[in-house]
Design a protein around this motif. Structure first.
Motif, mmCIF file in Angstrom:
data_model
loop_
_atom_site.group_PDB
_atom_site.id
_atom_site.type_symbol
_atom_site.label_atom_id
_atom_site.label_comp_id
_atom_site.label_asym_id
_atom_site.label_seq_id
_atom_site.Cartn_x
_atom_site.Cartn_y
_atom_site.Cartn_z
ATOM 1 N N ALA A 1 0.835 -1.201 0.000
ATOM 2 C CA ALA A 1 0.000 0.000 0.000
ATOM 3 C C ALA A 1 0.869 1.250 0.000
ATOM 4 O O ALA A 1 0.578 2.240 -0.697
ATOM 5 C CB ALA A 1 -0.937 -0.013 1.206
ATOM 6 N N ALA A 2 1.973 1.225 0.777
ATOM 7 C CA ALA A 2 2.875 2.379 0.822
ATOM 8 C C ALA A 2 3.502 2.622 -0.548
ATOM 9 O O ALA A 2 3.724 3.770 -0.955
ATOM 10 C CB ALA A 2 3.957 2.144 1.885
ATOM 11 N N ALA A 3 3.814 1.558 -1.273
ATOM 12 C CA ALA A 3 4.405 1.715 -2.610
ATOM 13 C C ALA A 3 3.416 2.379 -3.568
ATOM 14 O O ALA A 3 3.784 3.224 -4.401
ATOM 15 C CB ALA A 3 4.834 0.350 -3.142
ATOM 16 N N ILE A 4 2.131 1.997 -3.448
ATOM 17 C CA ILE A 4 1.116 2.609 -4.311
ATOM 18 C C ILE A 4 1.029 4.099 -4.038
ATOM 19 O O ILE A 4 1.037 4.933 -4.962
ATOM 20 C CB ILE A 4 -0.246 1.916 -4.094
ATOM 21 N N PHE A 5 0.985 4.449 -2.735
ATOM 22 C CA PHE A 5 0.900 5.875 -2.390
ATOM 23 C C PHE A 5 2.198 6.591 -2.768
ATOM 24 O O PHE A 5 2.193 7.790 -3.070
ATOM 25 C CB PHE A 5 0.618 6.036 -0.895
ATOM 26 N N GLY A 6 3.298 5.878 -2.764
ATOM 27 C CA GLY A 6 4.567 6.480 -3.181
ATOM 28 C C GLY A 6 4.538 6.871 -4.641
ATOM 29 O O GLY A 6 5.060 7.940 -5.022
ATOM 30 N N HIS A 7 3.948 6.029 -5.475
ATOM 31 C CA HIS A 7 3.824 6.379 -6.890
ATOM 32 C C HIS A 7 2.906 7.579 -7.070
ATOM 33 O O HIS A 7 3.144 8.441 -7.937
ATOM 34 C CB HIS A 7 3.277 5.187 -7.680
ATOM 35 N N ALA A 8 1.853 7.633 -6.223
ATOM 36 C CA ALA A 8 0.959 8.793 -6.330
ATOM 37 C C ALA A 8 1.676 10.054 -5.903
ATOM 38 O O ALA A 8 1.525 11.122 -6.525
ATOM 39 C CB ALA A 8 -0.288 8.566 -5.472
ATOM 40 N N ALA A 9 2.508 9.975 -4.837
ATOM 41 C CA ALA A 9 3.243 11.152 -4.366
ATOM 42 C C ALA A 9 4.242 11.620 -5.418
ATOM 43 O O ALA A 9 4.548 12.814 -5.515
ATOM 44 C CB ALA A 9 3.964 10.829 -3.059
ATOM 45 N N ALA A 10 4.732 10.692 -6.257
ATOM 46 C CA ALA A 10 5.696 11.058 -7.304
ATOM 47 C C ALA A 10 4.993 11.538 -8.577
ATOM 48 O O ALA A 10 5.663 11.930 -9.542
ATOM 49 C CB ALA A 10 6.587 9.875 -7.610
#
Length: 594
Positions: free
Chosen positions: A70-79
């Motif tokens: 889940a953190a990786a998904i939000f990381g892509h959104a933050a980028a």
């Protein structure tokens, strides 16, 4: 209580000799078996701990993988790689397909964002991440901690693509974010029960998972160890080394006492989680195989005992008869009935075996004891007779044969001390004689003790004067120093004793002391009927003259004594003095007090 007969003791001895190898073999086998059982038990417990640890870690790792995803998904959104709406939808789909999590929380503390993403039709909530867990996530990427009974919390840092693990500063694209996921720990209780049932049939075993604060996370068979309960009082923690930190790898195994029962158990820490897993069982249960070994050993021992008794009865009859005769002779020796002892003699030796050697030894012992008692009686009589007339040192030398009883003497280097009560005659005339005699006895007792303390001999008492000698009857290379040390002690004694004598007798004693050293004739002087051990010579006369001219509480010392004593004492020269009966003057020194 009557002692056992010798024959009974012999039977017991031979029985013990026969049983000893059997008992040793049984004990050795029991010891070997005990070590094997202990090793097997320790191996079993280690395997169980490994299984419990794996189950515990796997529960957390399963949730961790979902939180990291889940953190990786939000990381892509933050980028900016995907839209925020798509990221939320992807995480909701992830949560919907996972069995271990019902919801996750997205937190961006610097932006004030905190939202929960749940499965459809569920009201599950996720608590906010404590700062400490967010700090662990910044440092390691993932932080885990226990936040309540049977409940854990896992925090994963949201990392935009390209941000390295452990990078604490926020991403250039925005502030740091975290995914928070709950970890249900109650399932660990079921895991422990399953492991206990599979390994031990679910009985007589205790399993425990505890956090670093020593509160129970999950337990099986441990009374009072509900999830979240304090288990710090359990005795098994005493096995851990002092100052142990549960984030370090620690593994210990061994026994401990719990409620009066001996336990054997093991503890292993899980550094990644800051937990410890433990297992312990009662020793009687763990070592049940030893009971069977003991039963078989008892059966073997009983058979060996019957055989040993038969052999012992046969052997004791032939061995004890001569021994009983020797026992009777030993009683005669103990009763000092020398004339009734019948142990043979050198012309008629005893039998030629060990019993015969013992008989010969007893005969010689009886002869030695008889002769020794006669010698002791003679020595005691001699000591008693001489002790009334001579000093103890002289008596001991005579008894040891170091000093002859015949009249005559020999030259010896000695130091002579005279100590006289100054002005005693006027004191005696004005006071009760009985009180003065009591005072003199106290004074002479202490002066004698001082002389003996420094290895001297009290030669004689002359009225209110005492004469002491060093260097005779036994040679003393340091006789001058011993005499001066005794003189110092006499003056120190007077300082304290006079305080008491003034109160009791209304008298203050003052001594005049003279000390001289040189060669003298030492030996027995008198007649065959009455003789006295003494010192004769000019050295005695000079010591007496020095005492005669000494002032109250003054110690006068000759040149010869000063030369032999060296610099060990504070001696002050008084010049030349004319002594009564001497044609030449004598150099005189005084011993100054400390």
């Amino acid at each position: 209580m009557r002692a056992l007969p010798l024959r009974t003791k012999a039977i017991a001895l031979f029985t013990a000799i026969a049983l000893a190898p059997v008992a040793a073999a049984v004990a050795l086998l029991a010891d070997v078996n005990r070590r094997a059982v202990r090793t097997s038990e320790e191996g079993l417990q280690a395997a169980v701990l490994s299984e419990v640890a794996s189950a515990s870690i796997q529960r957390v790792r399963d949730v961790e993988s979902d939180a990291v995803a889940a953190a990786a998904i939000f990381g892509h959104a933050a980028a900016g790689a995907i839209r925020d709406e798509d990221a939320v939808a992807s995480v909701r789909a992830l949560v919907a397909t996972r069995a271990l999590i019902d919801a996750v929380r997205l937190e961006v503390p610097d932006a004030g964002i905190s939202t929960v993403i749940r499965k459809a039709a569920t009201g599950a909530d996720v608590p906010a991440a404590p700062p400490a867990l967010r700090g662990l996530a910044d440092e390691r990427g993932v932080g885990f901690g226990v936040v309540g009974p049977a409940r854990g919390l896992l925090v994963a840092r949201v990392r935009p693509p390209g941000e390295a693990a452990g990078a604490a500063p926020p991403s250039p694209r925005g502030p740091a974010g975290y995914v928070v996921a709950p970890v249900a720990l109650d399932a660990l209780e079921r895991d422990l029960a399953a492991i206990a049932g599979r390994r031990f049939g679910g009985r007589d075993v205790r399993l425990l998972i505890a956090g670093h604060d020593r509160r129970a996370i999950a337990a099986f068979g441990v009374p009072g160890a509900a999830p979240g309960g304090d288990v710090s009082a359990l005795p098994l923690w005493g096995k851990l080394p002092p100052g142990a930190v549960w984030t370090d790898r620690i593994s210990v195994v061994g026994p401990h006492d719990e409620g009066g029962q001996r336990m054997i158990g093991a503890i292993e820490t899980l550094p990644d989680l800051g937990w410890a897993v433990a297992i312990w069982r009662p020793e009687p249960v763990a070592f049940a195989a030893l009971d069977e070994m003991r039963r078989r050993g008892v059966a073997v021992g009983a058979g060996a005992l019957l055989l040993a008794l038969v052999l012992a009865l046969f052997t004791a009859r032939h061995v004890t008869r001569p021994i009983l005769r020797l026992v009777a002779q030993a009683r005669l020796i103990g009763a000092r009935r020398w004339r009734d002892i019948a142990l043979g003699d050198a012309q008629q030796p005893a039998r030629r075996d060990e019993i015969g050697e013992l008989t010969t030894s007893l005969r010689r012992m009886a002869e030695d004891l008889e002769q020794g008692e006669a010698d002791i009686a003679r020595e005691a009589k001699l000591r008693g007779d001489l002790g009334r007339f001579m000093d103890r040192a002289v008596v001991d030398a005579i008894v040891r044969g170091e000093h002859p009883l015949a009249l005559g003497g020999k030259r010896a280097a000695v130091s002579v001390l005279f100590a006289d009560v100054v002005g005693f005659t006027p004191l005696a005339e004005s006071r009760d004689p009985e009180r003065m005699v009591a005072l003199l006895n106290e004074l002479f007792s202490m002066l004698t003790e001082i002389v003996f303390r420094h290895g001297g001999t009290v030669d004689k008492f002359i009225g209110d004067c005492v004469m002491a000698v060093w260097g005779a009857p036994l040679p003393q290379p340091d006789h001058a120093r011993r005499a001066l040390a005794a003189a110092e002690d006499m003056m120190r004694f007077l300082e304290t004793a006079n305080e008491e004598w003034r109160e009791r007798y209304d008298v203050e004693i003052r001594l005049g002391v003279g000390v001289n050293s040189g060669e003298a004739i030492v030996g027995n002087v008198g007649s065959d009927k009455r003789m006295e051990y003494t010192v004769i010579g000019d050295v005695v006369n000079v010591a007496s003259r020095l005492e005669a001219i000494a002032a109250p509480n003054q110690v006068l010392v000759s040149e010869a004594t000063r030369r032999l004593a060296g610099d060990a004492f504070p001696l002050r020269a008084l010049g030349e003095r004319n002594l009564t009966g001497r044609k030449t003057t004598t150099a005189v020194y005084t011993l100054d007090p400390d």
